[in-house]
Design a protein around this motif. Structure first.
Motif, mmCIF file in Angstrom:
data_model
loop_
_atom_site.group_PDB
_atom_site.id
_atom_site.type_symbol
_atom_site.label_atom_id
_atom_site.label_comp_id
_atom_site.label_asym_id
_atom_site.label_seq_id
_atom_site.Cartn_x
_atom_site.Cartn_y
_atom_site.Cartn_z
ATOM 1 N N ASP A 279 12.962 33.279 36.376
ATOM 2 C CA ASP A 279 12.941 32.201 37.009
ATOM 3 C C ASP A 279 13.252 31.439 38.248
ATOM 4 O O ASP A 279 13.890 30.352 38.401
ATOM 5 N N PRO A 280 13.459 32.909 40.094
ATOM 6 C CA PRO A 280 14.128 32.702 40.968
ATOM 7 C C PRO A 280 13.972 31.178 41.818
ATOM 8 O O PRO A 280 15.235 30.580 42.259
ATOM 9 N N GLN A 281 13.124 30.127 41.193
ATOM 10 C CA GLN A 281 13.139 28.988 42.050
ATOM 11 C C GLN A 281 13.519 27.775 40.934
ATOM 12 O O GLN A 281 14.446 26.759 41.847
ATOM 13 N N ALA A 282 14.106 27.689 39.821
ATOM 14 C CA ALA A 282 14.849 27.307 39.285
ATOM 15 C C ALA A 282 16.583 26.237 39.964
ATOM 16 O O ALA A 282 16.868 28.167 40.408
ATOM 17 N N LYS A 283 16.057 25.482 39.651
ATOM 18 C CA LYS A 283 17.388 24.712 39.975
ATOM 19 C C LYS A 283 19.064 25.469 40.036
ATOM 20 O O LYS A 283 20.124 25.844 40.826
ATOM 21 N N GLY A 284 18.944 26.063 38.064
ATOM 22 C CA GLY A 284 19.864 26.593 37.803
ATOM 23 C C GLY A 284 21.204 25.747 38.256
ATOM 24 O O GLY A 284 21.129 24.153 37.955
ATOM 25 N N THR A 285 23.031 26.069 38.210
ATOM 26 C CA THR A 285 24.108 24.983 37.676
ATOM 27 C C THR A 285 24.914 25.746 39.147
ATOM 28 O O THR A 285 25.193 26.350 39.449
ATOM 29 N N LEU A 286 25.476 24.775 39.489
ATOM 30 C CA LEU A 286 26.434 24.599 40.828
ATOM 31 C C LEU A 286 27.823 24.202 40.275
ATOM 32 O O LEU A 286 27.761 22.984 40.021
ATOM 33 N N ILE A 287 29.153 25.806 40.659
ATOM 34 C CA ILE A 287 30.057 25.954 39.953
ATOM 35 C C ILE A 287 30.427 25.288 40.862
ATOM 36 O O ILE A 287 30.875 25.777 42.531
ATOM 37 N N SER A 288 31.248 23.919 41.390
ATOM 38 C CA SER A 288 31.986 23.467 43.076
ATOM 39 C C SER A 288 33.105 22.717 42.887
ATOM 40 O O SER A 288 34.043 21.996 41.621
ATOM 41 N N LYS A 289 33.553 22.582 43.612
ATOM 42 C CA LYS A 289 35.093 21.885 43.828
ATOM 43 C C LYS A 289 34.286 20.126 42.809
ATOM 44 O O LYS A 289 35.422 19.177 41.890
ATOM 45 N N ALA A 290 33.954 19.383 43.664
ATOM 46 C CA ALA A 290 33.055 18.212 43.656
ATOM 47 C C ALA A 290 32.261 18.285 42.132
ATOM 48 O O ALA A 290 33.214 16.969 42.086
ATOM 49 N N GLY A 291 31.765 19.549 42.036
ATOM 50 C CA GLY A 291 30.732 18.842 40.415
ATOM 51 C C GLY A 291 30.471 17.399 39.945
ATOM 52 O O GLY A 291 29.548 17.412 40.519
ATOM 53 N N ALA A 292 31.807 17.422 39.249
ATOM 54 C CA ALA A 292 30.996 16.826 38.196
ATOM 55 C C ALA A 292 30.736 15.160 37.829
ATOM 56 O O ALA A 292 30.855 14.840 38.982
ATOM 57 N N GLU A 293 29.835 15.200 36.896
ATOM 58 C CA GLU A 293 29.328 13.759 37.200
ATOM 59 C C GLU A 293 29.945 12.659 36.022
ATOM 60 O O GLU A 293 31.075 13.301 35.527
ATOM 61 N N LYS A 294 30.984 11.393 36.655
ATOM 62 C CA LYS A 294 31.770 10.700 36.605
ATOM 63 C C LYS A 294 31.172 10.575 35.083
ATOM 64 O O LYS A 294 30.612 9.536 34.800
ATOM 65 N N GLY A 295 32.587 10.180 34.265
ATOM 66 C CA GLY A 295 32.134 9.160 32.754
ATOM 67 C C GLY A 295 31.098 9.527 32.138
ATOM 68 O O GLY A 295 30.683 8.732 31.925
ATOM 69 N N ALA A 296 30.903 10.763 32.107
ATOM 70 C CA ALA A 296 30.063 11.154 30.956
ATOM 71 C C ALA A 296 30.405 12.762 30.210
ATOM 72 O O ALA A 296 30.949 12.857 30.637
ATOM 73 N N ILE A 297 29.709 12.591 29.101
ATOM 74 C CA ILE A 297 30.085 13.849 28.310
ATOM 75 C C ILE A 297 29.190 14.897 28.691
ATOM 76 O O ILE A 297 27.952 14.800 28.700
ATOM 77 N N ARG A 298 29.315 17.005 29.068
ATOM 78 C CA ARG A 298 28.968 16.898 30.013
ATOM 79 C C ARG A 298 28.316 18.803 28.830
ATOM 80 O O ARG A 298 26.859 18.754 28.737
ATOM 81 N N ALA A 299 28.670 18.901 28.126
ATOM 82 C CA ALA A 299 29.060 20.054 27.246
ATOM 83 C C ALA A 299 29.848 20.381 26.426
ATOM 84 O O ALA A 299 30.159 20.058 26.397
ATOM 85 N N ILE A 300 28.722 21.075 25.194
ATOM 86 C CA ILE A 300 29.484 21.416 24.119
ATOM 87 C C ILE A 300 29.405 23.248 24.489
ATOM 88 O O ILE A 300 28.519 23.658 25.078
ATOM 89 N N ALA A 301 30.335 23.995 23.976
ATOM 90 C CA ALA A 301 30.104 25.489 24.411
ATOM 91 C C ALA A 301 31.365 25.926 22.539
ATOM 92 O O ALA A 301 32.148 24.366 21.747
ATOM 93 N N ALA A 302 31.078 26.755 21.935
ATOM 94 C CA ALA A 302 32.212 27.293 20.369
ATOM 95 C C ALA A 302 32.049 28.590 20.727
ATOM 96 O O ALA A 302 32.275 29.247 20.616
ATOM 97 N N LYS A 303 33.895 28.647 20.390
ATOM 98 C CA LYS A 303 34.010 30.174 20.382
ATOM 99 C C LYS A 303 34.799 30.136 18.787
ATOM 100 O O LYS A 303 35.198 29.882 18.245
#
Ligand code: ADP
Ligand code: ASP
Ligand code: MG
Length: 438
Positions: A279-303
């Protein structure tokens, strides 16, 4: 210069390989990093294991079965007799290398790595020959000529810059360069690799080495989701992440990115975009210096696959230098520690590399009583948890209050709360956290 990496599924069939040109604009200057065709590295791992177990018959069967898949693939990929002949020659060449280990008496990890390298060598050459057939100019750059790791298995970015720059300069008129993900040479000059999923790391390292404008990781999902989509329903993609948040998620199990792949891009401030080939038109995720939204829980991962080590010692009471002595043992065995919690007379820590566990325990036992729990999982919740925020740890713990928790880590960084629990509780923990936090 942009670096585009396509994963196994994105080159998983003749249709997909041909379809790369729907995303790649050959007249833009770029390096395209390819993984092996999906399933290939797993098959090569199995073949290597068969050789390691001296089961040459099984190795032969596995090779034949896998070679057949490629024979089908090239029939679809090439339109001309000549193209097909070249494709056939290519497959014969690479499978011959793998078959030939049946005639050798030694089979060490070095031979195994030569086998593992054939997947990326094949996929890149297949695309290059296909482009040649349809008269799209491209240059195939051998990753083994510029990707290098040192004696600690750390990539050497300056070396990559020094080797890759002149290779590119040899082709001033070309724009489309292709290279292999995952494979590299080690400090002895032998064929080696960047561990499973390492093509992401290749792309990030090349991006760093060339101070690229952007690294794009093209895969089979529309970016980094806020939880593991293989386990939890209704996950959603995250539009922006900071390098730190993305690194934390990748390291703690978000399979979409190789655990170390954020660091090179972060060091040279090269933005990384996660995009969906399907789905090449989908926005996806941009990882950058600025990036983050303040004061929020963003994601969960497990190892998974984590081992917890508990050390109880009254010698720790009011003593200084105790932790250093313990950590030095892990350092000597080159074993990274992930999580740590301490009390006045005890410490718990986790490792995922248990290859030297017995030796480590023997030495740590000189300091006190040692307990080991295998089969543990680290659940990592990533967000903006700076010192002035409040309530996040309570929300995380509340979501898993019905589960036994082995360790809790908060305050190590501004963006992570981690908990350790038995792997049998992982699915429930991920789902419960998802339902309560998002
Ligand atoms: P590729 O072969 O393109 O490198 P991978 O299989 O390595 O692709 O990574 C993509 C997969 O990662 C997705 O299909 C998805 O199942 C899995 N995944 C695990 N956690 C996440 C997450 N948090 N966000 C997105 N994908 C994830
Ligand atoms: N082909 C390698 C693997 O399957 C590297 C990668 O796909 O990133 O692990
Ligand atoms: Mg991958």
């Amino acid at each position: 210069m942009k670096i585009l990496k396509f994963g196994g599924t994105s080159v998983g069939s003749a249709v997909r390989i041909k379809g790369l040109l729907e995303i790649v604009n050959p007249s833009e200057r770029q390096i395209v990093v390819l993984s092996a065709v999906s399933g290939t590295t797993n098959a090569l791992v199995e073949i290597g294991q068969a050789y390691a177990n001296r089961d040459k018959q099984l190795a032969k069967q596995l090779i034949l079965a896998h070679k057949e898949k490629y024979e089908e693939l090239i029939k679809e990929l090439f339109a001309t007799e000549e193209g097909l002949k070249k494709g056939k020659g290519l497959i014969d060449h690479h499978f011959h290398i793998v078959e030939n280990f049946a005639n050798s008496d030694v089979f060490t990890p070095t031979e195994e790595k030569i086998i593992l390298a054939q997947g990326e060598l094949l996929s890149t050459a297949l695309w290059h020959f296909h482009l040649e057939e349809i008269q799209v100019p491209s240059v195939l750059l051998p990753a083994l000529d510029f990707m290098k790791i040192d004696e600690d298995n750390e990539p050497v970015v300056d070396y990559i810059t020094a080797k890759l720059t002149p290779l590119l300069e040899e082709h001033p008129a070309n724009t489309l360069f292709i290279t292999q993900g995952y494979i590299c040479r080690n400090s002895f000059g032998e064929v080696d690799n960047l561990r499973r999923g390492g093509s992401d790391y290749t792309a990030s390292l090349i991006g760093a080495a060339l101070r690229a404008q952007e690294v794009q990781i093209w895969t089979d999902i529309d970016g980094m989701h806020n939880n593991d989509p293989r386990i939890v329903k209704n996950t959603s993609p995250i539009a922006n992440l900071s390098f730190d948040e993305a690194a934390e998620l990748a390291y703690f199990g978000a399979k979409i990115l190789h655990p170390q792949s954020v660091f090179p891009a972060q060091k040279y401030n090269v933005p990384v975009r996660l995009l969906n080939t399907m789905d090449p038109q989908a926005k996806g995720t941009l990882i950058s210096k600025a990036g983050a939204e303040k004061g929020a829980i963003r994601a969960i991962a497990a190892k998974d696959g984590i081992t917890a080590i508990h050390i109880h010692s009254s010698r720790m009471l009011l003593a200084y230098g105790f932790l250093r002595k313990v950590f030095e043992i892990f350092e000597r065995y080159k074993t990274p520690i992930d999580m740590i919690t301490t009390s006045e007379v005890a410490i718990s820590l986790t490792i995922d590399d248990t290859s030297n566990l017995l030796e480590i325990i023997k030495e740590v036992e000189l300091f006190g009583k040692v307990g080991v729990d295998e089969g543990q999982t680290i659940i990592c919740v990533v967000g903006d948890f700076g010192v002035n925020t409040h309530g996040y740890a309570a929300r995380v713990l509340d979501a898993v209050k019905h589960l036994p928790i082995r360790m809790i880590s908060y305050g190590g960084s501004d963006y992570n709360v981690s908990i350790l629990l038995d792997s049998k509780h992982k699915t429930e923990a991920l789902r419960s956290l998802h339902n309560r936090l998002f």
